[in-house]
Design a protein around this motif. Structure first.
Motif, PDB file in Angstrom:
ATOM      1  N   LEU A 123      10.540   4.143   4.435  1.00 54.82           N
ATOM      2  CA  LEU A 123       9.793   3.258   3.548  1.00 54.82           C
ATOM      3  C   LEU A 123      10.577   3.038   2.263  1.00 54.82           C
ATOM      4  O   LEU A 123      11.195   3.965   1.736  1.00 54.82           O
ATOM      5  CB  LEU A 123       8.422   3.846   3.234  1.00 54.82           C
ATOM      6  CG  LEU A 123       7.411   3.836   4.386  1.00 54.82           C
ATOM      7  CD1 LEU A 123       6.204   4.685   4.029  1.00 54.82           C
ATOM      8  CD2 LEU A 123       6.989   2.415   4.732  1.00 54.82           C
ATOM      9  N   GLY A 124      10.533   1.816   1.756  1.00 58.57           N
ATOM     10  CA  GLY A 124      11.111   1.547   0.456  1.00 58.57           C
ATOM     11  C   GLY A 124      10.151   1.930  -0.655  1.00 58.57           C
ATOM     12  O   GLY A 124       8.975   2.242  -0.417  1.00 58.57           O
ATOM     13  N   VAL A 125      10.646   1.913  -1.867  1.00 54.45           N
ATOM     14  CA  VAL A 125       9.825   2.241  -3.032  1.00 54.45           C
ATOM     15  C   VAL A 125      10.067   1.170  -4.089  1.00 54.45           C
ATOM     16  O   VAL A 125      11.212   0.854  -4.412  1.00 54.45           O
ATOM     17  CB  VAL A 125      10.185   3.630  -3.610  1.00 54.45           C
ATOM     18  CG1 VAL A 125       9.323   3.931  -4.840  1.00 54.45           C
ATOM     19  CG2 VAL A 125       9.988   4.713  -2.549  1.00 54.45           C
ATOM     20  N   GLU A 126       8.975   0.604  -4.595  1.00 56.15           N
ATOM     21  CA  GLU A 126       9.078  -0.350  -5.688  1.00 56.15           C
ATOM     22  C   GLU A 126       8.374   0.203  -6.913  1.00 56.15           C
ATOM     23  O   GLU A 126       7.465   1.036  -6.807  1.00 56.15           O
ATOM     24  CB  GLU A 126       8.484  -1.700  -5.296  1.00 56.15           C
ATOM     25  CG  GLU A 126       6.971  -1.684  -5.083  1.00 56.15           C
ATOM     26  CD  GLU A 126       6.427  -3.062  -4.733  1.00 56.15           C
ATOM     27  OE1 GLU A 126       7.226  -3.978  -4.449  1.00 56.15           O
ATOM     28  OE2 GLU A 126       5.182  -3.214  -4.744  1.00 56.15           O
ATOM     29  N   ARG A 127       8.794  -0.250  -8.087  1.00 57.65           N
ATOM     30  CA  ARG A 127       8.198   0.203  -9.332  1.00 57.65           C
ATOM     31  C   ARG A 127       7.013  -0.696  -9.685  1.00 57.65           C
ATOM     32  O   ARG A 127       7.079  -1.917  -9.573  1.00 57.65           O
ATOM     33  CB  ARG A 127       9.211   0.146 -10.472  1.00 57.65           C
ATOM     34  CG  ARG A 127      10.520   0.860 -10.205  1.00 57.65           C
ATOM     35  CD  ARG A 127      10.341   2.329  -9.893  1.00 57.65           C
ATOM     36  NE  ARG A 127       9.582   3.033 -10.918  1.00 57.65           N
ATOM     37  CZ  ARG A 127       9.302   4.331 -10.890  1.00 57.65           C
ATOM     38  NH1 ARG A 127       9.705   5.054  -9.862  1.00 57.65           N
ATOM     39  NH2 ARG A 127       8.619   4.897 -11.860  1.00 57.65           N
ATOM     40  N   THR A 128       5.907  -0.078 -10.083  1.00 61.56           N
ATOM     41  CA  THR A 128       4.736  -0.808 -10.555  1.00 61.56           C
ATOM     42  C   THR A 128       4.229  -0.123 -11.818  1.00 61.56           C
ATOM     43  O   THR A 128       4.586   1.032 -12.099  1.00 61.56           O
ATOM     44  CB  THR A 128       3.604  -0.811  -9.512  1.00 61.56           C
ATOM     45  OG1 THR A 128       2.938   0.471  -9.523  1.00 61.56           O
ATOM     46  CG2 THR A 128       4.137  -1.075  -8.107  1.00 61.56           C
ATOM     47  N   PRO A 129       3.373  -0.806 -12.597  1.00 61.39           N
ATOM     48  CA  PRO A 129       2.795  -0.152 -13.776  1.00 61.39           C
ATOM     49  C   PRO A 129       1.993   1.096 -13.444  1.00 61.39           C
ATOM     50  O   PRO A 129       1.826   1.979 -14.292  1.00 61.39           O
ATOM     51  CB  PRO A 129       1.904  -1.251 -14.365  1.00 61.39           C
ATOM     52  CG  PRO A 129       2.490  -2.528 -13.879  1.00 61.39           C
ATOM     53  CD  PRO A 129       3.013  -2.226 -12.514  1.00 61.39           C
ATOM     54  N   GLU A 130       1.507   1.172 -12.190  1.00 59.94           N
ATOM     55  CA  GLU A 130       0.712   2.329 -11.766  1.00 59.94           C
ATOM     56  C   GLU A 130       1.561   3.464 -11.220  1.00 59.94           C
ATOM     57  O   GLU A 130       1.040   4.518 -10.867  1.00 59.94           O
ATOM     58  CB  GLU A 130      -0.303   1.892 -10.700  1.00 59.94           C
ATOM     59  CG  GLU A 130      -1.328   0.897 -11.191  1.00 59.94           C
ATOM     60  CD  GLU A 130      -2.207   1.486 -12.276  1.00 59.94           C
ATOM     61  OE1 GLU A 130      -2.696   2.617 -12.096  1.00 59.94           O
ATOM     62  OE2 GLU A 130      -2.405   0.819 -13.307  1.00 59.94           O
TER      63      GLU A 130
ATOM     64  N   TYR B 183       2.294   8.525  -6.947  1.00 65.74           N
ATOM     65  CA  TYR B 183       2.458   7.214  -6.335  1.00 65.74           C
ATOM     66  C   TYR B 183       1.206   6.356  -6.504  1.00 65.74           C
ATOM     67  O   TYR B 183       0.073   6.861  -6.436  1.00 65.74           O
ATOM     68  CB  TYR B 183       2.750   7.358  -4.843  1.00 65.74           C
ATOM     69  CG  TYR B 183       4.213   7.479  -4.509  1.00 65.74           C
ATOM     70  CD1 TYR B 183       4.854   6.507  -3.751  1.00 65.74           C
ATOM     71  CD2 TYR B 183       4.967   8.566  -4.949  1.00 65.74           C
ATOM     72  CE1 TYR B 183       6.206   6.608  -3.439  1.00 65.74           C
ATOM     73  CE2 TYR B 183       6.309   8.677  -4.640  1.00 65.74           C
ATOM     74  CZ  TYR B 183       6.923   7.691  -3.889  1.00 65.74           C
ATOM     75  OH  TYR B 183       8.255   7.796  -3.597  1.00 65.74           O
ATOM     76  N   ALA B 184       1.403   5.071  -6.697  1.00 63.33           N
ATOM     77  CA  ALA B 184       0.306   4.112  -6.682  1.00 63.33           C
ATOM     78  C   ALA B 184      -0.295   4.068  -5.280  1.00 63.33           C
ATOM     79  O   ALA B 184       0.417   4.178  -4.279  1.00 63.33           O
ATOM     80  CB  ALA B 184       0.806   2.730  -7.089  1.00 63.33           C
ATOM     81  N   ALA B 185      -1.616   3.937  -5.200  1.00 63.86           N
ATOM     82  CA  ALA B 185      -2.294   3.976  -3.910  1.00 63.86           C
ATOM     83  C   ALA B 185      -3.574   3.151  -3.976  1.00 63.86           C
ATOM     84  O   ALA B 185      -4.118   2.903  -5.053  1.00 63.86           O
ATOM     85  CB  ALA B 185      -2.614   5.421  -3.523  1.00 63.86           C
ATOM     86  N   GLU B 186      -4.038   2.757  -2.793  1.00 59.67           N
ATOM     87  CA  GLU B 186      -5.306   2.032  -2.680  1.00 59.67           C
ATOM     88  C   GLU B 186      -6.370   2.834  -1.935  1.00 59.67           C
ATOM     89  O   GLU B 186      -7.498   2.384  -1.793  1.00 59.67           O
ATOM     90  CB  GLU B 186      -5.087   0.708  -1.943  1.00 59.67           C
ATOM     91  CG  GLU B 186      -4.166  -0.266  -2.628  1.00 59.67           C
ATOM     92  CD  GLU B 186      -2.687  -0.047  -2.313  1.00 59.67           C
ATOM     93  OE1 GLU B 186      -1.838  -0.479  -3.117  1.00 59.67           O
ATOM     94  OE2 GLU B 186      -2.393   0.581  -1.274  1.00 59.67           O
ATOM     95  N   GLY B 187      -6.018   4.022  -1.464  1.00 61.04           N
ATOM     96  CA  GLY B 187      -6.989   4.810  -0.720  1.00 61.04           C
ATOM     97  C   GLY B 187      -6.453   6.173  -0.335  1.00 61.04           C
ATOM     98  O   GLY B 187      -5.355   6.566  -0.735  1.00 61.04           O
ATOM     99  N   THR B 188      -7.231   6.905   0.462  1.00 63.84           N
ATOM    100  CA  THR B 188      -7.031   8.273   0.953  1.00 63.84           C
ATOM    101  C   THR B 188      -7.250   9.291  -0.163  1.00 63.84           C
ATOM    102  O   THR B 188      -7.240   8.952  -1.341  1.00 63.84           O
ATOM    103  CB  THR B 188      -5.661   8.510   1.618  1.00 63.84           C
ATOM    104  OG1 THR B 188      -4.667   8.754   0.630  1.00 63.84           O
ATOM    105  CG2 THR B 188      -5.256   7.341   2.507  1.00 63.84           C
ATOM    106  N   PHE B 189      -7.418  10.553   0.238  1.00 62.50           N
ATOM    107  CA  PHE B 189      -7.659  11.617  -0.751  1.00 62.50           C
ATOM    108  C   PHE B 189      -6.484  12.588  -0.836  1.00 62.50           C
ATOM    109  O   PHE B 189      -6.637  13.705  -1.323  1.00 62.50           O
ATOM    110  CB  PHE B 189      -8.964  12.372  -0.440  1.00 62.50           C
ATOM    111  CG  PHE B 189      -9.053  12.964   0.947  1.00 62.50           C
ATOM    112  CD1 PHE B 189      -8.560  14.232   1.215  1.00 62.50           C
ATOM    113  CD2 PHE B 189      -9.666  12.262   1.973  1.00 62.50           C
ATOM    114  CE1 PHE B 189      -8.660  14.790   2.476  1.00 62.50           C
ATOM    115  CE2 PHE B 189      -9.782  12.807   3.251  1.00 62.50           C
ATOM    116  CZ  PHE B 189      -9.272  14.081   3.494  1.00 62.50           C
ATOM    117  N   VAL B 190      -5.313  12.147  -0.366  1.00 64.26           N
ATOM    118  CA  VAL B 190      -4.130  13.021  -0.402  1.00 64.26           C
ATOM    119  C   VAL B 190      -2.985  12.305  -1.123  1.00 64.26           C
ATOM    120  O   VAL B 190      -2.030  11.845  -0.483  1.00 64.26           O
ATOM    121  CB  VAL B 190      -3.725  13.474   1.017  1.00 64.26           C
ATOM    122  CG1 VAL B 190      -4.613  14.613   1.496  1.00 64.26           C
ATOM    123  CG2 VAL B 190      -3.779  12.316   2.018  1.00 64.26           C
TER     124      VAL B 190
END
Length: 400
Positions: free
Chosen positions: A133-140, A311-318
């Motif tokens: 997986l690649g990694v991009e920078r975000t404000p989060e 890491y920025a995320a939209e879900g999961t608890f891990v």
């Protein structure tokens, strides 16, 4: 949901708590410390009141409850005829890989990823091909992204693609566009897809999960696997739902279950699952809010640590924690750090076990009370300070 007074799980056979010593805080195994929805308890009590637990048919009402859940939660209409009750997600993945590939053939997967993916492929004597997986920078914070070129290269070698959606570790809830990109790449090469959607209901407020077979590009012969285990915190009552629109492929899956003698259902697992899908929506909303708040607590707490990012995320608890800048040029740092962390009384999952791209990372389970999480993070920060000066030699760190 009362997050301050959770039940004591020690002495209940809990994998997460009973492997840890008294006073230690386990923030690793991916189950939640929250009591299940009252409707699930009521349904189990009602069924247990009947004193016979014989061979059990899966009732039509279970499939109908699952379909209603998908329509109401994901705006996705699915036919009950497309569903097969299965013993679990990982047993189903094992069965499918064995059916769709021969020994020595390749199975592709994004990496880092849930480590049993690697195990099941290797145990079946198939070959793992990773798609880093690649990694991009975000404000989060850093955010996992799919690299189409790397995906194409892997699919040129593979017969099957394992997709973790939402992704574990990392918490990415793949967008429809991202999933369509995967589906189109797989169909161009005739690669079959298995979509592990076990975290699909654990989505943060305002986000949206897209089931695999809601995509226009999905092959009807592909198999998506969902389960109530993470959703309703009933992993000790294992069951799963295989979603297979193609009738021929569905029958092959049923036949494979029968050959393995895995086609009998657990009566209490089905009872709990149906109750969750029928009565657990408001409970789950509370869980998702609580997990999101704890993730924010984790992010704010670790923000004070140089060279550490969540890491920025939209879900999961891990959540996935990046310490690679802080630990640069230290081989096996995440494994050695986790061993030291246990000495300081906190268990987290070391990143290397999720694939080579996980080195220098940690996975932290935040589905507990804020008080337990704060104390665990305090111990984690103390370990970071100690590790900067010492490190640790030898041993292995495990996770689940």
């Amino acid at each position: 949901m009362d997050m301050t007074n959770l039940p004591n799980r020690r002495g209940t056979g809990a994998f997460k708590w009973d492997l840890a010593k008294s006073g230690e805080i386990p923030l690793w195994v991916a189950d939640m410390d929250y009591p299940v929805a009252p409707g699930i308890v009521e349904a189990l009590e009602e069924r247990v009141a009947h004193p016979v637990f014989g061979y059990t048919l899966v009732p039509d009402s279970y499939y109908q409850a699952f379909c209603r859940w998908q329509l109401e939660r994901n705006h996705w209409e699915i036919s009950p005829d497309h569903l097969v009750a299965a013993p679990g997600v990982m047993p189903s993945i094992s069965l499918l890989i064995e059916a769709w590939t021969a020994p020595g053939e390749a199975v592709a997967m994004f990496s880092p990823v849930y480590f049993p993916f690697f195990e099941v492929v290797e145990q079946l004597q198939r070959r793992v091909v990773t798609v880093p997986l690649g990694v991009e920078r975000t404000p989060e914070g850093p955010r996992q992204v799919i690299d189409p070129d790397r995906l194409d290269q892997a699919l040129d070698q593979a017969r099957v693609l394992l997709v973790c959606s939402p992704h574990n570790p990392g918490g990415r809830v793949w967008s429809r566009q991202e999933l369509e990109t995967i589906a189109e790449a797989a169909r161009r090469r005739g690669v079959r897809v298995i979509s592990d959607e076990i975290h699909g209901d654990l989505i943060f407020p305002g986000e949206r999960f897209v089931p695999w077979h809601a995509l226009s590009g999905a092959d009807p012969r592909d198999v998506a696997l969902q389960a109530p285990s993470k959703t309703f915190n009933i992993a000790g009552l294992p069951t799963a739902m295989a979603i297979i629109p193609d009738a021929k492929e569905r029958q092959l899956f049923l036949d494979a279950l029968h050959r393995r003698k895995q086609d009998l259902s657990n009566i209490l697992a089905i009872t709990a699952a149906e109750a969750g899908y029928s009565r657990g929506a408001s409970w789950l909303e509370g869980v998702c809010r609580a997990v999101w708040e704890n993730r924010q607590l984790l992010r704010q707490d670790l923000a004070r640590e140089p060279g550490v990012e969540v890491y920025a995320a939209e879900g999961t608890f891990v959540p996935w924690v990046d310490c690679s800048v802080r630990w640069q040029n230290r081989p096996d740092a995440s494994e050695q750090f986790c061993l030291m962390a246990r000495r300081e009384g906190v268990w987290v999952s070391q990143g290397r076990q999720f694939g080579p791209e996980g080195e220098g990372h940690l996975r932290v389970n935040v589905a507990t009370s804020p008080g337990i999480l704060r104390e665990g993070l305090s111990r984690l920060r103390r370990t970071l300070e100690l590790f900067d000066g010492q490190g640790l030699r030898g041993g292995r760190a495990e996770g689940k």
